[in-house]
Write a protein that holds these residues in place. Structure first.
Motif, PDB file in Angstrom:
ATOM      1  N   THR A   1      -2.944  -4.616   4.420  1.00 47.22           N
ATOM      2  CA  THR A   1      -1.406  -4.706   4.338  1.00 47.22           C
ATOM      3  C   THR A   1      -0.833  -5.144   5.652  1.00 47.22           C
ATOM      4  O   THR A   1       0.387  -5.319   5.793  1.00 47.22           O
TER       5      THR A   1
ATOM      6  N   ALA B   1      -9.465   3.923   3.624  1.00 49.19           N
ATOM      7  CA  ALA B   1      -7.917   3.687   3.933  1.00 49.19           C
ATOM      8  C   ALA B   1      -7.742   2.820   4.823  1.00 49.19           C
ATOM      9  O   ALA B   1      -7.054   2.095   5.045  1.00 49.19           O
TER      10      ALA B   1
ATOM     11  N   ILE C   1      -5.365  -0.090   4.969  1.00 43.11           N
ATOM     12  CA  ILE C   1      -4.191  -0.403   5.868  1.00 43.11           C
ATOM     13  C   ILE C   1      -4.171  -1.662   6.520  1.00 43.11           C
ATOM     14  O   ILE C   1      -3.444  -2.470   6.917  1.00 43.11           O
TER      15      ILE C   1
ATOM     16  N   GLU D   1       5.324   4.774   2.828  1.00 41.31           N
ATOM     17  CA  GLU D   1       5.254   6.140   2.565  1.00 41.31           C
ATOM     18  C   GLU D   1       5.950   6.561   1.659  1.00 41.31           C
ATOM     19  O   GLU D   1       7.228   6.434   1.603  1.00 41.31           O
TER      20      GLU D   1
ATOM     21  N   VAL E   1       1.480   5.308   0.207  1.00 44.12           N
ATOM     22  CA  VAL E   1       0.532   6.703   0.597  1.00 44.12           C
ATOM     23  C   VAL E   1       1.658   7.796   0.432  1.00 44.12           C
ATOM     24  O   VAL E   1       2.666   7.949   0.365  1.00 44.12           O
TER      25      VAL E   1
ATOM     26  N   LEU F   1       0.962  -1.255   0.101  1.00 44.89           N
ATOM     27  CA  LEU F   1      -0.006  -0.045  -0.067  1.00 44.89           C
ATOM     28  C   LEU F   1       0.793   1.316  -0.006  1.00 44.89           C
ATOM     29  O   LEU F   1       1.642   1.382   1.060  1.00 44.89           O
TER      30      LEU F   1
ATOM     31  N   ARG G   1       1.801  -2.836   6.671  1.00 44.15           N
ATOM     32  CA  ARG G   1       2.938  -2.553   6.231  1.00 44.15           C
ATOM     33  C   ARG G   1       2.703  -1.412   4.858  1.00 44.15           C
ATOM     34  O   ARG G   1       2.784  -1.858   3.826  1.00 44.15           O
ATOM     35  N   VAL G   2       2.587   0.082   5.447  1.00 47.16           N
ATOM     36  CA  VAL G   2       2.195   0.771   4.752  1.00 47.16           C
ATOM     37  C   VAL G   2       3.633   1.478   4.139  1.00 47.16           C
ATOM     38  O   VAL G   2       4.526   1.712   4.709  1.00 47.16           O
TER      39      VAL G   2
ATOM     40  N   ARG H   1      -2.919   2.114  -3.794  1.00 43.82           N
ATOM     41  CA  ARG H   1      -2.623   3.342  -3.082  1.00 43.82           C
ATOM     42  C   ARG H   1      -3.796   3.681  -2.121  1.00 43.82           C
ATOM     43  O   ARG H   1      -5.037   3.202  -2.375  1.00 43.82           O
ATOM     44  N   THR H   2      -3.695   4.749  -1.488  1.00 41.59           N
ATOM     45  CA  THR H   2      -4.639   5.368  -0.704  1.00 41.59           C
ATOM     46  C   THR H   2      -5.328   6.583  -1.508  1.00 41.59           C
ATOM     47  O   THR H   2      -4.848   7.000  -2.576  1.00 41.59           O
TER      48      THR H   2
END
Ligand code: TXA
Ligand code: MG
Length: 358
Positions: free
Chosen positions: A349, A342, A346, A355, A253, A251, A352-353, A330-331
């Motif tokens: 995952t 979202a 989250i 960024e 962000v 994912l 495990r986001v 993606r968010t």
């Protein structure tokens, strides 16, 4: 050994369901059996809320830990007093404003509701679905019906009868099929036993809407790791592993441009390493992945969050069905249904986001 039962799927008209068929379902509920049925959010797996043995069958069919409490469904606001007590004015105001609809209220539980419904908590969650099928089912069964989402534990929630079948074939006698759920994410769970009304799970009713009726509403997501199975947490929906598809989910962000770049790179790397990749994105993002060799599933325009929500779990399941090793996603914006979207991503995952720096 678990008993295997034959599962019957019956199509019912959403607006004008065949009441003889709903009566069959209601009789099953009254006889202590399970019935899967549509709601406006996701499909539910129902049992008589007053029957502890029937409720136990839900946990067995889903493989759900006993520490995760259930939502009781009602068809008339007056039923709230049957199963909860010490109801604050704000609960009546919220019920007036948003029921039937995707809002679940947590209130002090009456003793008629068995302990296994609420995982031993002194509270119980209640909602009134906005759908003709559960309306008639609840009316004809003449008991509140507890129903979690009709998926196996920690699988994405089902938004079609086929999803229910994929998870629960042989574990439930009857599935009522009224087509795809409108909203596609579960109800918003609001705890009214706290000094300030607290969102335990963002969902189909956006926080902006809630705030029009209750100005003070708090929401502070805590994505706790898997808690001990014996402990009833304030909201077990908060457990991080709750909507995990079989594939690994990446994912991303951050700002859209950078995010898409990073997503494409990750996709290309995985494919080069011999993995199959599914990409779960907005319509506008699709062409970025056209040449990558990934399976692309688009959810709708990024400006149309209700459409993305409606297709989110179905999209995860579709990619899983194709057997992809990795899902890259993606968010989206966090207003309206974006908060629930979202949250579900989250959880998928398992925290495990990735960024992406702007
Ligand atoms: O939209 C929905 O809410 C769907 C449809 C079928 O109505 N149902 C649903 O149920 O999503 P389920 O079991 O998947 O999620 C219920 C969640 C629990 O995991 C927990 O987070 C919260 O509701 N909950 C239930 N009872 C509670 C209680 N007494 N206190 C705090 N949270 C509670
Ligand atoms: Mg669920």
């Amino acid at each position: 050994m678990k008993e295997v039962i034959e599962t019957q799927v019956v199509i019912v008209d959403r607006e004008n369901p065949d009441l003889a068929m709903i009566q069959v379902a209601a009789d099953l509920i009254r006889a202590g059996e399970l019935v899967a049925f549509p709601t406006e959010t996701v499909y539910g797996l129902g049992a008589n809320a007053f029957d502890a043995a029937a409720v136990a069958k839900i946990f067995a069919a889903k493989g759900r830990p006993a520490s995760d409490p259930l939502i009781a469904h009602i068809y008339a606001i007056a039923q709230l007093e049957q199963i909860t007590h010490t109801i604050p004015d704000i609960a009546w105001d919220l019920a007036q404003a948003f029921w039937p609809g995707p809002l679940t209220l947590v209130l002090p539980k009456r003793a008629c509701i068995p302990d296994n419904v609420s995982a031993g908590l002194a509270t119980v969650a209640v909602r009134m679905p906005n759908h003709r099928v559960p309306y008639h089912l609840l009316r004809l069964a003449d008991v509140p019906i507890v129903a979690p989402s009709a998926n196996l534990f920690s699988r994405p929630s089902p938004t079609t009868a086929q999803h229910v079948m994929d998870d629960l074939d042989g574990r439930v006698p009857l599935i009522l099929d009224a087509g795809p759920a409108d909203i596609g994410v579960e109800s918003t769970v609001l705890d009214l036993t706290q000094p300030i009304p607290t969102i335990l799970r963002p969902g189909g009713l956006p926080i902006e809407q809630l705030r029009k009726v209750v100005s003070a509403v708090t929401y502070s997501p805590k994505y706790a790791a898997m808690a001990g199975e014996t402990m009833a947490t304030p909201s077990p929906g908060m457990l991080i592993k709750h909507y995990a598809p079989n594939a690994e989910v990446l994912l991303f962000v951050g700002r859209r441009g950078k995010v898409l770049e990073a997503m494409r790179l990750a996709t290309e790397r995985r494919i080069a390493a011999g993995k199959t990749v599914g990409v779960l994105i907005a319509d506008e993002d699709g062409e970025q992945f056209a040449e990558t060799g990934a399976t692309v599933t688009t959810l709708g325009s990024q400006a149309d969050l209700p459409h993305i929500a409606q297709r989110l779990f179905a999209g995860m399941r579709a990619l899983e069905h194709q057997g992809v090793d990795v899902i890259v996603t993606r968010t989206f914006d966090r207003h309206g249904l974006g908060l629930a979207i979202a949250d579900r991503l989250i959880r998928a995952t398992e925290g495990r986001v990735i960024e992406v720096d702007n």
